[in-house]
Structure formats: C-alpha cells, structure tokens
Design an enzyme around this catalytic site. Structure first.
Site, PDB file in Angstrom:
ATOM      1  N   GLY A  71       0.826  -1.207   0.000  1.00 33.77           N
ATOM      2  CA  GLY A  71       0.000   0.000   0.000  1.00 33.77           C
ATOM      3  C   GLY A  71       0.859   1.256   0.000  1.00 33.77           C
ATOM      4  CB  THR A  72       4.041   2.057   1.733  1.00 35.90           C
ATOM      5  OG1 THR A  72       3.506   1.739   3.023  1.00 35.90           O
ATOM      6  CG2 THR A  72       4.995   3.232   1.845  1.00 35.90           C
ATOM      7  CG  ASN A 147      -4.129   4.075   9.637  1.00 38.77           C
ATOM      8  OD1 ASN A 147      -4.354   5.125   9.030  1.00 38.77           O
ATOM      9  ND2 ASN A 147      -3.058   3.904  10.371  1.00 38.77           N
ATOM     10  CD  GLN A 177      -6.426  -0.507   7.962  1.00 34.94           C
ATOM     11  OE1 GLN A 177      -7.219  -1.424   8.192  1.00 34.94           O
ATOM     12  NE2 GLN A 177      -5.151  -0.593   8.299  1.00 34.94           N
ATOM     13  CB  SER A 196      -2.253  -3.033   1.313  1.00 35.19           C
ATOM     14  OG  SER A 196      -1.254  -3.860   1.835  1.00 35.19           O
ATOM     15  CG  HIS A 198      -0.202  -6.718   4.798  1.00 32.65           C
ATOM     16  ND1 HIS A 198      -0.251  -6.392   6.136  1.00 32.65           N
ATOM     17  CD2 HIS A 198       0.232  -5.606   4.160  1.00 32.65           C
ATOM     18  CE1 HIS A 198       0.150  -5.136   6.281  1.00 32.65           C
ATOM     19  NE2 HIS A 198       0.441  -4.636   5.101  1.00 32.65           N
ATOM     20  CB  THR A 234      10.026 -10.431 -12.371  1.00 33.78           C
ATOM     21  OG1 THR A 234      11.085 -10.198 -13.300  1.00 33.78           O
ATOM     22  CG2 THR A 234       9.261 -11.676 -12.777  1.00 33.78           C
ATOM     23  CB  CYS A 319       3.521   2.478   9.880  1.00 37.22           C
ATOM     24  SG  CYS A 319       2.980   1.122   8.861  1.00 37.22           S
TER      25      CYS A 319
HETATM   26  N1  PLP Z   1      -2.470   3.119   4.351  1.00 33.64           N
HETATM   27  C1  PLP Z   1      -3.168   2.725   5.408  1.00 33.64           C
HETATM   28  C2  PLP Z   1      -4.441   3.418   5.750  1.00 33.64           C
HETATM   29  C3  PLP Z   1      -2.713   1.670   6.209  1.00 33.64           C
HETATM   30  O1  PLP Z   1      -3.402   1.292   7.281  1.00 33.64           O
HETATM   31  C4  PLP Z   1      -1.491   1.039   5.867  1.00 33.64           C
HETATM   32  C5  PLP Z   1      -0.930  -0.019   6.709  1.00 33.64           C
HETATM   33  O2  PLP Z   1      -1.107  -0.038   7.910  1.00 33.64           O
HETATM   34  C6  PLP Z   1      -0.810   1.487   4.717  1.00 33.64           C
HETATM   35  C7  PLP Z   1      -1.327   2.529   3.979  1.00 33.64           C
HETATM   36  C8  PLP Z   1       0.465   0.855   4.293  1.00 33.64           C
HETATM   37  O3  PLP Z   1       0.204  -0.374   3.674  1.00 33.64           O
HETATM   38  P1  PLP Z   1       1.390  -1.442   3.508  1.00 33.64           P
HETATM   39  O4  PLP Z   1       1.642  -2.024   4.857  1.00 33.64           O
HETATM   40  O5  PLP Z   1       0.856  -2.440   2.529  1.00 33.64           O
HETATM   41  O6  PLP Z   1       2.553  -0.691   2.966  1.00 33.64           O
END
Ligand code: PLP
Length: 375
Positions: A71-72, A147, A177, A196, A198, A234, A319
């Site tokens: 997601g990042t 989040n 989320q 994302s 996971h 890849t 994070c």
């Molecule tokens: N954006 C939100 C709202 C999230 O909650 C998170 C992860 O906690 C992310 C982005 C980042 O996603 P990733 O862990 O896949 O980089």
C-alpha cells in the site's frame, strides 16, 4: 491467543496460499516471456486485475490496476508520479505513507496543505471544500477509512464535490483499510485508489494502485517495463494469486462479515468498563476498528500487559507505534490524558463472539489491576 490487531495485518488464509502454491507449481513462468507458459501467466494476472475491479463495481473499460509491492508504494506512486508540480492537499489523519510523502513534497518546494480533522478522525469537509474554492489546487489525497480511528470518509462524495469546484483536480484515496471490508463502489470521480493484500488475509509484499483509465501516471519503479511500463520488476505472481483468492473470499462474504464484525465491535464497546476506558471511535466508524483510551494509563503498558494474557491489541498505527503519541489522535483534538492511553482493537471476520467475550473480561480485569498497582 486472541488476535485483535487486524488493522496492522491479518493472518493469511492457508487455503489461499495452498491454491497459489499449486498454481505456481504449474505456472512458474516469467509473465514477460513470449512462449505459451509466460503468456498464460500474464493472462492470469490480467484476470486477477479484472476481479479486483469487479469487487469495487468497475471494469477494465474505466480503470486499470498496477500491481505494486505494498500500500505504501501505491500511495507513493499516486502522490509523486501524477502531478509534477503544483498545490497538493491532504488531511492530518493520513497514514504515514501519505502524510510523510506530503512532507517530502513540501521539502522539494511544492505547496502542500494539511486539512484539519473532525473529532472522529474524518476530514473536515467544509474546510477542504472552502480551501479548494479559494485556492488553485492540483492534487488531493483523502483516505477512505482512517487506520487509527476507523472514521469513514465518503470519498465518492468528496471527490465529486471537489471536481464540481475544479474539474482539473486529481483525486487519490488510500483505500487500504477499506478494500475487502467496507461495501463500496469506486466512482468515476476517483482517479487513484490504493489497496494492500496483507490487510485482507493475503500476503505482505503485494499491493495495487487502481487508476482511472487514460490518467497519465508515471512509473515509480523504473526498469524492465512490466505492468505496461508503470511498475518495473518481475511480477510477484505468488503474492498476486494469494491476493486474488483471499479477495474472492472477502467479497463473497462482505456483508455477512460486516454484520458479524459489527456485532463483535458493539459487544466490546458495550462491555468495556466505562470507568476505565474512553471510546474514541464513533458509531458510524468502520466496524473493523475500535480505538479506546485507557484512562490514566499508557497505551504501551496496557498493550504489553494484555500480551502476557495472549490478547494482542495495537497502540495506534503499527507503522508509527514507536512514537509515544499518535499524531492522528492528537490531530483529532485530544489532550495528553487521552493521547497517552490509546489502544487500537481491530477485528477480522475470523474473530468470534466467544473471543470478544473472553477478551473484554481479561481487558477489564487487567486494567483494573494495573490501576490498583499504579495507585
Ligand atoms: N495506508 C493505510 C491506511 C494503512 O493502514 C497502511 C498499513 O497499515 C498502509 C497505507 C500501508 O500499507 P502497507 O503495509 O501495505 O505498505
């Protein structure tokens, strides 16, 4: 163990991993290879993209999917690779993937504005619309589900209103989320949407950026030109396949999961001892996230103390969990008394009501004991 930190990550579905293992055992070819095996894998990746789009009510006629590593990365590509220079707007409640990218834009000399939050962590829409009415704006990023508080921003409405004010605005939403959890159809007003794997019982290392067709996005990772030149490297075929199988299950059960998790969250809210906790998440927040503050205690102490009883909760965003106070909860307007005690209890459809009952009992008991010791 009772795992209640599902907003940080979820337990991967074993059957999705097994199915993807079987797939990769047969189809391990490089999707860029021009022989049949490679072409077939490329076709299968395309099918995964179609399924992702179908889940949020759109098709490949109007949107594309770029697979990324997380997601990042999706957020970074949306923010750094669409508008080169200009005025960039976001809100103070964003995940650091967006928030810190905006700080970086500012460092690079771009004009950046952070719109304040309401008490529940949603963006203050009036302030956002007022800003955009009075200022030339090029890019806006507003998250779908916060989040840390679970607040849900009506991003379709926000995007539509912004485009009525200024049709040239590029609108991005971080849907990490929300995807696979909240009933939602992506509207034509949203240009970019990050997800994302996971967070929905697939694997870490797979994400995607959904982009409106014909929107000009540059690559963030440059190299061999995979993903139509928009994301080199890849393809993570195994991760993509696990994502596909997990999301199929999530979307087949979206409303029953939503109802189940809503009941669990409500039970926890109703039964946490109100003398010990302040509930910060509001009634209309995502049922998957409940944020509370333990009155007079440090969130981190509470978290570790619950860990000794095998109850796993979070303290704010995983994070930024190393910071003592949550930047987001502070931006909601809470003072030190609340900020210090924040814990995030986040659910998944794998949680049961029995787990919720047991967890609440232990949480109330543990906190009461901690308070007695601290006296
Ligand atoms: N954006 C939100 C709202 C999230 O909650 C998170 C992860 O906690 C992310 C982005 C980042 O996603 P990733 O862990 O896949 O980089």
């Amino acid at each position: 163990m009772i795992y209640l930190d599902n907003a940080a990550t979820t337990k991967p579905f074993l059957h999705a991993i097994e199915k993807a293992t079987q797939y990769c055992n047969r189809c391990y070819f490089n999707p860029s290879a021009l022989y049949k095996g490679g072409l077939d894998v490329a076709k299968d990746i395309k099918i995964t993209k179609e399924k992702i789009l179908k889940c949020i009510g759109v098709s490949t006629d109007s949107f594309d999917v770029i697979f990324t590593s997380c997601g990042t990365e999706s957020d970074n590509q949306a923010i750094f690779c669409t508008v080169k220079h200009g005025v960039f707007i976001t809100d103070s409640g964003e995940h650091s993937a967006v928030y810190k990218s905006f700080l970086e834009l500012k460092n690079r000399g771009e004009k950046v504005e952070f719109i304040p939050l309401n008490k529940d962590g949603s963006v203050n829409q009036n302030k956002l619309f007022e800003y955009v009415k009075n200022n030339k704006t090029d890019f806006v990023s507003i998250m779908h589900v916060n989040n840390e508080t679970g607040a849900v921003n009506d991003v379709n409405f926000i995007a539509k209103t912004l485009k009525e004010i200024n049709p040239k605005i590029i609108f991005h939403s971080d849907g990490v989320q929300a995807f696979g959890k909240i009933p939602f159809r992506l509207s034509k007003y949203i240009d970019l949407y990050s997800i994302s794997a996971h967070k929905i019982n697939a694997l870490k290392g797979t994400g995607a950026l959904i982009k409106r067709k014909n929107l000009n996005v540059k690559p963030f990772v440059i190299g061999g030109g995979q993903e139509n030149g928009l994301r080199s490297g890849t393809e993570n075929v195994f991760g993509i396949k696990v994502f596909e199988y997990a999301l199929e299950e999530h979307y087949a059960n979206l409303s029953s999961n939503y109802d189940k998790v809503s009941k669990i969250k409500q039970y926890v809210i109703d039964n946490l001892n109100k003398d010990l906790f302040t509930v910060l998440s509001k009634e209309d927040s995502s049922p998957y996230i409940l944020t509370v503050a333990a009155n007079g205690l440090r969130g981190e102490v509470v978290m570790h103390s619950l860990e000794t009883e095998s109850i796993i909760v979070g303290n704010g965003s995983a994070c930024s969990s190393k910071n003592r106070f949550s930047r987001v909860i502070e931006a909601c307007g809470y003072g030190f008394d609340v900020l210090d005690g924040v814990i995030r209890i986040s659910f998944s459809a794998e949680n049961t009501m029995e787990e919720a009952k047991r967890a609440v009992e232990i949480i109330n008991e543990k906190i009461l004991n901690l308070k007695r010791i601290m006296k």
